[in-house]
Write an enzyme that holds these catalytic residues in place. Structure first.
Site, mmCIF file in Angstrom:
data_model
loop_
_atom_site.group_PDB
_atom_site.id
_atom_site.type_symbol
_atom_site.label_atom_id
_atom_site.label_comp_id
_atom_site.label_asym_id
_atom_site.label_seq_id
_atom_site.Cartn_x
_atom_site.Cartn_y
_atom_site.Cartn_z
ATOM 1 N N ASP A 181 4.516 0.040 7.213
ATOM 2 C CA ASP A 181 4.314 1.433 6.282
ATOM 3 C C ASP A 181 5.374 2.266 6.617
ATOM 4 O OD1 ASP A 181 2.316 -0.043 4.941
ATOM 5 O OD2 ASP A 181 0.798 0.959 5.942
ATOM 6 N N GLU A 214 0.836 -1.197 -0.085
ATOM 7 C CA GLU A 214 0.026 0.056 0.007
ATOM 8 C C GLU A 214 0.739 1.370 0.013
ATOM 9 O OE1 GLU A 214 -0.317 -1.591 4.248
ATOM 10 O OE2 GLU A 214 -0.266 -2.329 2.329
ATOM 11 N N ASN A 260 0.683 -3.352 9.986
ATOM 12 C CA ASN A 260 0.917 -2.908 8.647
ATOM 13 C C ASN A 260 1.224 -1.342 8.674
ATOM 14 O OD1 ASN A 260 0.005 -5.220 7.368
ATOM 15 N ND2 ASN A 260 -2.287 -4.548 6.964
ATOM 16 N N ASP A 280 11.811 17.139 -34.971
ATOM 17 C CA ASP A 280 12.108 16.192 -33.760
ATOM 18 C C ASP A 280 10.818 15.806 -33.020
ATOM 19 O OD1 ASP A 280 14.839 16.172 -34.055
ATOM 20 O OD2 ASP A 280 14.970 18.043 -32.793
ATOM 21 N N ASP A 296 15.050 19.417 -30.388
ATOM 22 C CA ASP A 296 14.841 20.513 -30.183
ATOM 23 C C ASP A 296 14.133 21.412 -30.884
ATOM 24 O OD1 ASP A 296 16.787 20.953 -31.927
ATOM 25 O OD2 ASP A 296 18.159 21.958 -30.932
ATOM 26 N N ASN A 342 3.923 -13.697 4.710
ATOM 27 C CA ASN A 342 2.780 -13.504 5.877
ATOM 28 C C ASN A 342 1.457 -14.019 5.592
ATOM 29 O OD1 ASN A 342 4.910 -12.274 7.437
ATOM 30 N ND2 ASN A 342 4.471 -10.139 6.809
ATOM 31 N N ASP A 387 19.946 14.231 -32.376
ATOM 32 C CA ASP A 387 20.711 14.448 -33.460
ATOM 33 C C ASP A 387 22.129 14.965 -33.501
ATOM 34 O OD1 ASP A 387 20.844 16.043 -35.972
ATOM 35 O OD2 ASP A 387 19.205 17.143 -35.805
#
Length: 906
Positions: free
Chosen positions: A746, A343, A742, A653, A649, A717, A386
Site C-alpha cells: 500500500d 484497497e 499488504n 445549454d 454558458d 498472489n 456552441d
C-alpha cells in the site's frame, strides 16, 4: 413555446393566459395604510391577443411611476427575494457518508468489520484507516471546489435601477437596489450592458436590442419594443416573433438576457422561482445519469467484489475438507480476501484527482467541482459546443465591401463609414452599435477622409425601420446635403429608386452572401438641397443604391490552434448552435474545421434516435438547434458509446450539459450554468479545455496503471496462496505477515498518484474497459502465480523439509521476500515495458519499487523479523531466487511486448 420550460405562475382573475408572463396577475391584499386604493381589474384582452401595457400594469397593481416603498416591502415579504434556487450546502458528515458509496470503499469497510469480528485487529485497523483517509480526502476536495464555485457567484452584477415612491403623491425616485429586492410590479430602467434582472414587460424603449444567447443560443441581438395594442401585436407576431417563439415576443425581456444597445423602461412581471430562467433550474433536471468514470470503475469493482466474496468460503471449505482445519483459518481467509482487494484504490483515485484538480485551479484557473469529472474529461472523445464565444467572438468584423455588380468597391465602405461616424456622434446613443464600430474599424485608414464631412443630423437605427441615416455636408458642396443610409438589405432596397428586376437581382445577390455565412448591410445615398428644418424618416426615399458591406463573426484568436490540438488528442468536435447554417459553416471553414453537411433542426425532428446517432457520428455541425435538440444530440452520442463533454454558458445549454458525461462552462456563464457544471473554466477558451483534458488523462493514466499492476499482482498472489494452502501442512503465510506485506504494498502504491505517465497516454482518450482489464490481470496474474509457485519449489529444494517449526518460519520468510521483490518488478516492468531503461520519467515509482525490494530483503534480518515469525535464509535460497526473478522479469517483458503489439494491431 420557448426553449426553456415554462415557470409556474399563480393565475388570478383578470389574467388572460397563465403561461404568458405579460398576463401574470399578482394577487394583491386589500388596501392597507399608506397604500393607494387598488384599481379595478383591467378588462380581459381579446382571445389570442397580448394584453396592453395598461392592462399589465393594472393587473400588477402598479403604474408607470413605480411602486410605493410600502407596497414593495409587503410584496418582498410575500413573494420572497428575487434569487435563483441555490444549491443547499452539504454538511461535512453528509459529505463524508456520501463518500462511502464508492464500491471498493464499501467493501473495505465490510472487510474491516469482519476482521474486527474475528479479532484480526491489525487487519481491521489498517483497513478502516484506509476507509477514513479516502473519505476525508474526497470530502475535503469537494468542499474546496464548492467554496471556489460559491466565490464565483459574487462576480456577477447584483443591482438594478428601479423607480420607487415614498408616498402616493410623491415623485418617483430612481434608485439602485440589489436585484434580490425586486418584486412584481416594480418599474425598472434598462441601459446598454445591463443584465435583465427579472422577467419584464416593456413600457417604453428606444433602439433597444437584447442579447438572448443565454436563453436561445442566438448570437445576434434581438430587437425589442413595446407592443401596446392587440392589432400591433398580431402584426409583430406574424414576423420574426413567431419564429422565435416566446423569446421572440418583442415586448418581453427575460432574466438571463442582457442589453446590447438602446434603453428602455419595463415593469417586472415575475421574479425568483417564477421566472423562465429559474424554470430551467428545476431540481429534477439536474439529475445526471451515471458518468463514464462511475460506469467503468463499478464494472471492474463488482467483478472483483464477487470474486472476493467467494474467496473466504472457498478457503474455509478447502482447508476443512483437505486439512481438517476449522474456523482457525478464518483470519487467514479474510487476509487473503483483503490481499485481492486494491484497497488503496479509493485513496489513490482521490489523491490523483485532487492533485490534478489543484494543479488545474492554480495554473489554469479551471475549477473541478466534481472530482470524478476529471477522469471523465480524460475519457472524452467527443466535445460538443456552441459557436458564439467559443469559435467566434460576440462581435462582427467587416469581410469586404462590394457594389451591385458583386465586385469589391472601397467607396461602399467609405460611405458606410461616414454613416457610422456621424450616427455615433450625432444620435447621442447610450452606447455605440457593434456594427458601426466594425465598419469604423475597417475604414480606419480613411479616418482623415471621413472627418472631412460636417455632420448635420442623424436618424438612428430603430427596430421598426431597421436602418440608420446620417445627413452630412460634403466638402466643396455648398447648398447640398448628402443623406447616407445603411441597414438591413430589405429595408434599404425598399427605399431605393430601382426597377423591380434590379431589386430582385440585388436580393438574390444578398441571399447568396447570407448563405455563405455573411451578414450584409446595404448602403445607399442621395443628394438633397440644404435646409434648416429637421430631417425625418420621410426623407429616406428615392435613394441611389451603392452596394453591400459584408460582415462575419470575429473568430476567437486561439480557436484554430485549440481545435487542432483537440484533434491530435483524438477528440471530435461537434458544433451545436442556434445560428444560421451558413454562418456557422463559414466560421468552421475559417478555423480549419470541415463542417461537412450541416444538419438542421428540421432534419433532426424527422429522425429516430437510431438515425440521429448515426448522423451525429458523421456530422460536425448542427444548426438552428433548440435546447431540446442539443440535449437529444448529446444523448444520441453518449448512447452510441462515446464519452461526451458539453461546453455551454446559458440556460439554453442546461439540458445538453445534463445529458453529457461532463458539463463545462466558463466563469462568466449564467449562475445556473455554473451551479450545474462539473468543470468551470476561467475563460470560455478551448485551450483551457485542452489543459483540463490533459490533466484528466494524466490522472486516468495513473489510475489505470495502478489497477493493472495491482490487480494482476494481487490475483497472482491469491492464486498461489490458495494453491500452497492446499498443498502445505501449514498456512503458507501467517495473517500478520499478510498484513505487513499488504502494508508495504500500500505504501509503495501511493507513488502511482504522483507518477508521470508516458506521452502516449495523453494522445488518446483513457477508458477503463472491464473486459480488457480482466484479460490483462488474468494473463499477468497467472504469470505472477507461476513465479510464486516456482518460488515454492525453490523453497522446498533449499529448505529440505518444511514441516518443522524452523522450516515453517523459513518458508514464510522466503515467500514474504519473493512477494515483495516480484511486486517491485511488476511496478517497473508493467508500467513502461521495454522502455523502462531509457525512460527518465517514473521517478516516484522507481523509488517506491526500490524501497519495496529493500524491505523484502532486509525485514527478515531485523529484530522485527522474529516477532513476525520470520528468520534469515540460507545463501542458496537467494541464489535460486535471483534465477527465478530473472526468468520472471524476462517473462514479464515478453508478455508486455506481445500485449502492446496486439493492442496496436487488433
Amino acid at each position: 413555446m420557448g426553449s426553456v420550460p415554462e415557470s409556474s405562475a399563480a393565475a388570478s382573475p383578470g389574467s388572460t393566459d397563465p403561461d404568458d408572463p405579460s398576463a401574470v396577475v399578482v394577487p394583491m391584499p386589500g388596501t392597507a395604510a399608506g397604500q393607494c386604493d387598488a384599481p379595478e381589474a383591467a378588462p380581459p384582452a381579446s382571445p389570442g391577443a397580448a394584453p396592453t401595457s395598461l392592462q399589465v400594469l393594472r393587473s400588477l397593481d402598479s403604474g408607470p411611476r413605480g411602486l410605493l416603498e410600502t407596497q414593495a416591502e409587503e410584496r418582498l415579504a410575500r413573494f420572497g427575494e428575487n434569487t435563483l434556487p441555490a444549491w443547499r450546502p452539504v454538511s461535512w458528515p453528509r459529505r463524508f457518508l456520501r463518500s462511502l458509496r464508492d464500491p471498493f470503499t464499501s467493501v473495505l469497510l465490510c472487510l474491516g468489520l469482519v476482521s474486527a469480528a474475528v479479532a484480526s485487529w491489525g487487519t481491521a485497523s489498517v483497513t478502516l484507516v484506509l476507509v477514513v483517509v479516502s473519505c476525508l480526502l474526497r470530502s475535503a476536495e469537494e468542499h474546496r471546489a464548492d467554496r471556489s464555485t460559491a466565490a464565483l457567484r459574487e462576480l456577477v452584477a447584483t443591482t438594478a435601477t428601479v423607480l420607487r415612491r415614498t408616498g402616493p403623491d410623491a415623485a418617483p425616485q430612481t434608485r439602485e437596489l440589489p436585484v434580490g429586492e425586486l418584486v412584481p410590479g416594480d418599474v425598472i430602467r434598462l441601459g446598454p450592458g445591463d443584465l435583465v434582472p427579472a422577467d419584464v414587460r416593456l413600457l417604453r424603449a428606444s433602439g433597444l436590442t437584447v442579447h438572448q444567447s443565454a436563453l436561445t443560443g442566438e448570437s445576434a441581438p434581438v430587437a425589442k419594443q413595446p407592443v401596446d395594442t392587440p392589432d400591433r401585436y398580431v402584426t409583430a407576431a406574424a414576423g420574426p416573433a413567431v419564429e422565435g417563439g416566446l423569446f421572440g415576443r418583442p415586448e418581453l425581456c427575460f432574466q438571463g438576457s442582457s442589453v446590447a444597445s438602446g434603453s428602455g423602461t419595463a415593469v417586472v412581471t415575475a421574479t425568483g422561482a417564477d421566472t423562465r430562467f429559474a424554470a430551467a433550474y428545476d431540481g429534477s433536471a439536474r439529475r445526471r445519469g451515471t458518468s463514464a468514470f462511475d460506469r467503468s470503475v463499478q464494472g471492474i469493482s463488482w467483478t472483483l467484489i464477487r470474486f472476493m466474496l467467494l474467496t473466504p468460503p472457498l478457503v474455509l471449505m478447502a482447508n476443512a475438507a483437505l486439512r481438517g482445519r476449522g474456523l482457525e483459518t478464518l483470519p487467514f481467509a479474510v487476509a487473503v480476501a483483503v490481499g485481492l482487494t486494491p484497497e488503496m484504490l479509493p485513496v489513490i483515485v482521490t489523491t490523483a484527482l485532487a492533485r490534478g484538480a489543484s494543479l488545474l485551479a492554480r495554473n489554469h484557473g479551471v475549477i473541478v467541482k466534481r472530482l470524478p469529472a476529471l477522469h471523465d474529461l480524460g475519457a472524452i472523445d467527443v466535445l460538443c459546443l456552441d459557436k458564439t464565444g467559443t469559435l467566434t467572438q460576440d462581435r462582427p468584423v467587416v469581410e469586404r465591401s462590394l457594389n451591385g455588380s458583386d465586385r469589391s468597391d472601397s467607396e461602399v465602405l467609405h460611405w458606410a463609414g461616414v454613416n457610422a461616424l456621424w450616427t455615433l456622434q450625432l444620435a447621442d446613443l447610450p452606447a455605440p452599435d457593434a456594427l458601426d464600430e466594425a465598419v469604423l474599424d475597417a475604414a480606419e485608414e480613411q479616418e482623415e477622409a471621413l472627418s472631412a464631412y460636417d455632420g448635420v443630423a442623424a436618424l438612428p437605427f430603430d427596430p421598426v425601420r431597421r436602418l440608420a441615416t446620417a445627413v452630412v455636408r460634403s466638402p466643396g458642396k455648398l447648398g447640398t446635403h448628402t443623406l447616407v443610409t445603411k441597414g438591413a438589405v430589405e429595408a434599404v432596397l425598399g427605399r431605393c429608386a430601382l426597377e423591380d428586376d434590379e431589386r430582385e437581382r440585388l436580393r438574390a445577390l444578398a441571399a447568396r452572401g447570407a448563405a455563405n455565412g455573411l451578414r450584409l448591410l446595404a448602403v445607399a445615398r442621395t443628394e438633397r438641397p440644404a435646409r434648416l428644418g429637421a430631417y425625418t424618416t420621410a426623407d429616406e426615399r428615392g435613394l441611389a443604391f451603392l452596394g453591400f458591406v459584408a460582415l462575419r463573426d470575429a473568430l476567437t484568436p486561439s480557436a484554430a490552434e485549440a481545435l487542432e490540438g483537440l484533434g491530435h488528442r483524438g477528440i471530435a468536435v461537434k458544433v451545436l448552435t442556434g445560428d444560421d447554417p451558413g454562418t456557422v459553416a463559414r466560421a468552421c471553414r475559417d478555423l480549419g474545421l470541415d463542417p461537412g453537411e450541416v444538419v438542421s433542426a428540421e432534419r433532426i425532428d424527422a429522425m429516430s434516435d437510431g438515425r440521429l446517432a448515426e448522423a451525429a457520428d458523421r456530422a460536425t455541425v448542427f444548426a438552428r438547434c433548440t435546447p431540446e435538440h442539443k440535449a437529444r444530440i448529446v444523448s444520441a452520442l453518449r448512447g452510441s458509446g462515446h464519452t461526451t463533454g458539453f461546453l455551454g454558458d446559458g440556460v439554453n445549454d442546461l439540458p445538453a450539459m445534463h445529458a453529457a458525461d461532463v458539463g463545462i462552462c466558463p466563469r462568466n456563464a449564467v449562475d445556473v450554468a455554473r451551479e450545474t457544471a462539473d468543470v468551470v473554466l476561467a475563460e470560455k477558451d478551448l485551450a483551457a479545455i485542452d489543459h483540463a483534458v490533459t490533466a484528466g488523462r494524466h490522472c486516468s493514466g495513473n489510475i489505470a496503471t495502478y489497477l493493472r499492476i495491482t490487480l494482476s499482482s494481487n490475483l497472482g498472489n491469491v492464486i498461489a496462496m490458495l494453491a500452497a494452502g492446499l498443498m502445505l501442512p501449514f498456512l503458507p503465510m501467517l495473517p500478520a505477515q499478510v498484513l505487513v506485506q499488504n502494508l508495504c504494498f500500500d505504501v509503495a502504491q501511493l507513488a502511482f498518484a504522483f507518477d508521470r505517465p508516458a506521452p502516449a497516454v495523453l494522445r488518446r482518450p483513457t477508458v477503463l474497459r472491464p473486459r480488457d482489464f480482466l484479460r490483462f490481470i488474468t494473463g499477468f496474474g497467472l504469470l505472477n502465480a507461476t513465479a510464486d509457485l516456482a518460488t515454492f519449489a525453490v523453497l522446498a529444494y533449499a529448505l529440505h523439509g518444511s514441516a518443522t517449526s524452523v522450516g515453517q518460519e523459513a518458508f514464510h520468510s522466503g515467500w514474504f521476500t519473493e512477494n515483495l521483490l516480484t511486486q517491485a518488478l511488476v511496478m517497473l516492468l508493467l508500467r513502461t515495458g521495454r522502455r523502462t531503461a531509457e525512460d527518465r520519467s517514473g521517478g516516484p515509482l522507481r523509488a517506491a519499487a526500490s524501497g519495496l525490494a529493500v524491505v523484502g530483503l532486509l525485514l527478515p534480518l531485523t529484530p522485527l523479523g522474529p516477532l513476525l515469525g520470520m528468520i534469515a535464509l540460507p545463501p542458496l535460497y537467494y541464489l535460486l531466487l535471483a534465477t527465478v526473478l530473472a526468468l520472471y522479469a524476462y517473462g514479464l517483458w515478453a508478455a508486455r511486448a506481445r500485449y502492446e503489439r496486439k493492442r496496436r494491431n487488433p
